[in-house]
Design an enzyme around this catalytic site. Structure first.
Site, PDB file in Angstrom:
ATOM      1  N   LYS A   1      36.436  42.817  38.190  1.00 16.32           N
ATOM      2  CA  LYS A   1      35.305  42.789  39.119  1.00 16.32           C
ATOM      3  C   LYS A   1      34.788  44.176  39.485  1.00 16.32           C
ATOM      4  CE  LYS A   1      36.149  38.254  41.136  1.00 16.32           C
ATOM      5  NZ  LYS A   1      36.195  37.456  42.384  1.00 16.32           N
TER       6      LYS A   1
ATOM      7  N   GLY B   1      40.414  27.404  48.151  1.00 13.06           N
ATOM      8  CA  GLY B   1      39.582  28.154  47.220  1.00 13.06           C
ATOM      9  C   GLY B   1      38.679  27.317  46.341  1.00 13.06           C
TER      10      GLY B   1
ATOM     11  N   GLY C   1      43.919  41.496  52.283  1.00 11.65           N
ATOM     12  CA  GLY C   1      43.674  42.030  50.951  1.00 11.65           C
ATOM     13  C   GLY C   1      42.488  42.957  50.933  1.00 11.65           C
ATOM     14  N   ALA C   2      42.440  43.826  49.921  1.00 14.17           N
ATOM     15  CA  ALA C   2      41.411  44.862  49.882  1.00 14.17           C
ATOM     16  C   ALA C   2      40.819  45.054  48.489  1.00 14.17           C
ATOM     17  CB  ALA C   2      41.997  46.187  50.394  1.00 14.17           C
TER      18      ALA C   2
ATOM     19  N   SER D   1      37.064  27.288  36.011  1.00 13.82           N
ATOM     20  CA  SER D   1      35.644  27.569  35.752  1.00 13.82           C
ATOM     21  C   SER D   1      35.096  26.783  34.559  1.00 13.82           C
ATOM     22  CB  SER D   1      35.421  29.067  35.553  1.00 13.82           C
ATOM     23  OG  SER D   1      35.581  29.757  36.770  1.00 13.82           O
TER      24      SER D   1
ATOM     25  N   ASP E   1      30.226  35.931  44.845  1.00 16.31           N
ATOM     26  CA  ASP E   1      31.416  35.666  45.655  1.00 16.31           C
ATOM     27  C   ASP E   1      31.067  35.600  47.144  1.00 16.31           C
ATOM     28  OD1 ASP E   1      33.517  35.334  43.823  1.00 16.31           O
ATOM     29  OD2 ASP E   1      33.821  37.487  43.624  1.00 16.31           O
TER      30      ASP E   1
END
Length: 272
Positions: free
Chosen positions: A67, A234, A126-127, A19, A103
């Site tokens: 998050k 990604g 994923g969760a 970032s 996102d």
């Protein structure tokens, strides 16, 4: 906002985050005087950090594990973050701080860049917070969304992110039927989905989007590519969600395609 735009990525770990490179290079391309740093912030430290340091910044990029915790901050939470119960962006408007997530919108922009705009059946691995943003963004874009998670405690909040598509939550399996899906999205941490590669057969693979960009390629991403499927890594999500964060910080629209074209080779070079 001061003349210098001040930002940082917060979370843990952030030592290897790209970032800072993305935002600093964007500043230079746009001719903006800006500063962008890394701040290692653990889950229990977020509130203290925000209260003591928010005056030092104009915007903050939020990564794991913050998050969900970010929703507890004393800020204006927008409908997107409320809906998916996940956020990746804090930005200032005057003296007020706002919380949102880019996102999901960044994910959709990355897919659109590759020419994909709708899907029949999608599998999300994923969760966590990123998965919820992805699921919320796919609502109405995919006819059916299936989430593969390790614990049933995440099911309710994920299902609440879906209003227009059909939704199913399945417990984790090391041999999902990949051939049933025209898009598979991996939102798990590095290494967590490696074992799934063993179940992949040639002809099973359509489109695979891995939110991981380092290390790259992932085991599953490499096997997917070897099996003849298309892989998006990604870097694309990082690009578009980051560009949208900067647009919020500057309070003006940016040319996403132009910025992404400039930044993409810089970021790809950094992960080689």
């Amino acid at each position: 906002m001061s003349n210098i735009v001040r930002g940082a990525v917060i979370g843990s770990p952030v030592e290897h985050s790209l970032s800072p490179l993305l935002h600093r290079e964007a500043f230079a391309f746009l001719g903006i005087e800006g500063q962008y740093d890394r701040r290692e912030i653990h889950l229990e430290s977020l509130n203290d950090f925000f209260h003591t340091s928010n005056q030092n910044f104009d915007y903050l990029s939020i990564t794991m594990p913050l998050k969900e915790e970010a929703l507890t901050l004393p800020v204006i939470v927008d409908p997107i973050a409320t809906h998916v119960q996940s956020a990746n962006t804090l930005y200032r408007r005057g003296e007020e701080w706002h919380l949102t997530s880019t996102d999901g919108s960044g994910f959709i922009s990355a897919l659109r860049h590759e020419g994909f705009t709708e899907f029949s059946r999608v599998l999300v691995l994923g969760a966590g917070g990123t998965a919820r943003a992805v699921v919320g963004a796919l609502d109405g874009v995919a006819q059916e969304i299936v989430v593969l998670g390790r614990t049933s405690t995440r099911r309710e909040v994920l299902e609440s992110s879906v209003e227009r598509s059909s939704f199913e939550y399945q417990r984790w399996s090391d041999s999902p039927a990949f051939s049933q899906y025209d898009l598979v999205v991996n939102t798990t941490p590095a290494g967590a989905a490696d074992l799934l590669a063993d179940s992949l057969q040639s002809g099973d693979c359509k489109l695979f989007f891995d939110v991981i960009y380092k290390p790259w390629p992932t085991v599953l991403g490499a096997r997917w590519d070897d099996s003849g499927g298309k892989v998006i890594n990604g870097i694309e999500l990082l690009l578009y969600q980051g560009i949208q964060q900067l647009g919020l910080a500057l309070n003006r629209p940016l040319n996403e395609a132009e910025l992404a074209s400039h930044l993409r080779p810089i970021l790809k070079k950094a992960i080689r």
